[in-house]
Design an enzyme around this catalytic site. Structure first.
Site, PDB file in Angstrom:
ATOM      1  N   ASP A   1      44.696  33.449  39.157  1.00 22.40           N
ATOM      2  CA  ASP A   1      45.201  34.501  38.278  1.00 22.40           C
ATOM      3  C   ASP A   1      44.887  34.099  36.849  1.00 22.40           C
ATOM      4  OD1 ASP A   1      46.283  36.067  40.334  1.00 22.40           O
ATOM      5  OD2 ASP A   1      48.223  35.038  40.261  1.00 22.40           O
TER       6      ASP A   1
ATOM      7  N   ASP B   1      44.100  42.238  41.794  1.00 23.35           N
ATOM      8  CA  ASP B   1      45.449  42.803  41.655  1.00 23.35           C
ATOM      9  C   ASP B   1      45.404  44.193  41.035  1.00 23.35           C
ATOM     10  OD1 ASP B   1      46.615  40.492  42.695  1.00 23.35           O
ATOM     11  OD2 ASP B   1      46.859  39.592  40.709  1.00 23.35           O
TER      12      ASP B   1
END
Length: 175
Positions: A130, A144
Site C-alpha cells: 500500500d 483498492d
C-alpha cells in the site's frame, strides 16, 4: 436445424473484455507497487495534495485498515476463491456494465492475490503493498481503487435491477 453460434460468440466477447480490463488493472497496480517499493523504501514520502494525499510505503499483512494481520493465509484463500468465482460467473456476461464491474474486481483481487502469494515474508503470507495515504485515514493502492469503484458500481447495478447475463435495454437485439 443448424446450431446457433451467435449466443456463444456474443458471450465470449464480454468475457474477453472482462479479462482485458482485469489485466489492465493488474498491470497498473503491480507497476505502481514496483515503483512505490523502489521510490518509497526507507521512509520516503511524497506529498501529492497537502493534507489530503501523500505517497508512503506500507506493507500490509492484513485486510483493509490492517484488520486481521495474523490471518494473512485466510485472506489468501478468500481472495483465491473470489478470483475463481469471478472467472466462473464471468462466463455468463452479456452486459457491458457488468463486464466492467467484474473486470475491475478480477484485476484488483488478482493483484492482491499475487502479493499474498509471492511477496515477503513467505508464500501465501505475503504483505500487500500500500502506498497512497488518504490524509491519514487509510493507505491503499491502485487495486483498492479498482475494487472500491467496482463494488460501488456493483451495488448500483444491483439496485437498478440490471442482470448479469442478459443484454441491457440499450443493447437488446432487434426481433
Amino acid at each position: 436445424m443448424p446450431e446457433d453460434h451467435g449466443d456463444r460468440a456474443g458471450g465470449a466477447r464480454p468475457y474477453i473484455w472482462m479479462l482485458v480490463l482485469a489485466a489492465a488493472v493488474l498491470l497498473a497496480d503491480q507497476a505502481s507497487k514496483l515503483w512505490a517499493v523502489s521510490a518509497l523504501s526507507g521512509g520516503g514520502r511524497i506529498t501529492v495534495v497537502p493534507g489530503l494525499i501523500e505517497l508512503r510505503l506500507l506493507l500490509n499483512p492484513g485486510a483493509a485498515f490492517s484488520i486481521g494481520e495474523g490471518a494473512t493465509w485466510v485472506f489468501t484463500l478468500t481472495t483465491a476463491a473470489a478470483v475463481a468465482g469471478i472467472l466462473y460467473v464471468g462466463r455468463r456476461l452479456r452486459s457491458p456494465a457488468w463486464t466492467a464491474v467484474l473486470g475491475g474486481l478480477l484485476g484488483g483481487a488478482t493483484s492482491h492475490l499475487l502479493d499474498r502469494l509471492f511477496r515477503p515474508p513467505s508464500f501465501g503470507h505475503g504483505h500487500v503493498v500500500d502506498f497512497i495515504d488518504y490524509g491519514g485515514l487509510f493507505v491503499g493502492n491502485v487495486a483498492d481503487i479498482a475494487l472500491t469503484v467496482s463494488c460501488a458500481l456493483l451495488l448500483l447495478l444491483t439496485l437498478r435491477g440490471i442482470p448479469l447475463g442478459t443484454f441491457t435495454e440499450e443493447r437488446q437485439p432487434s426481433s
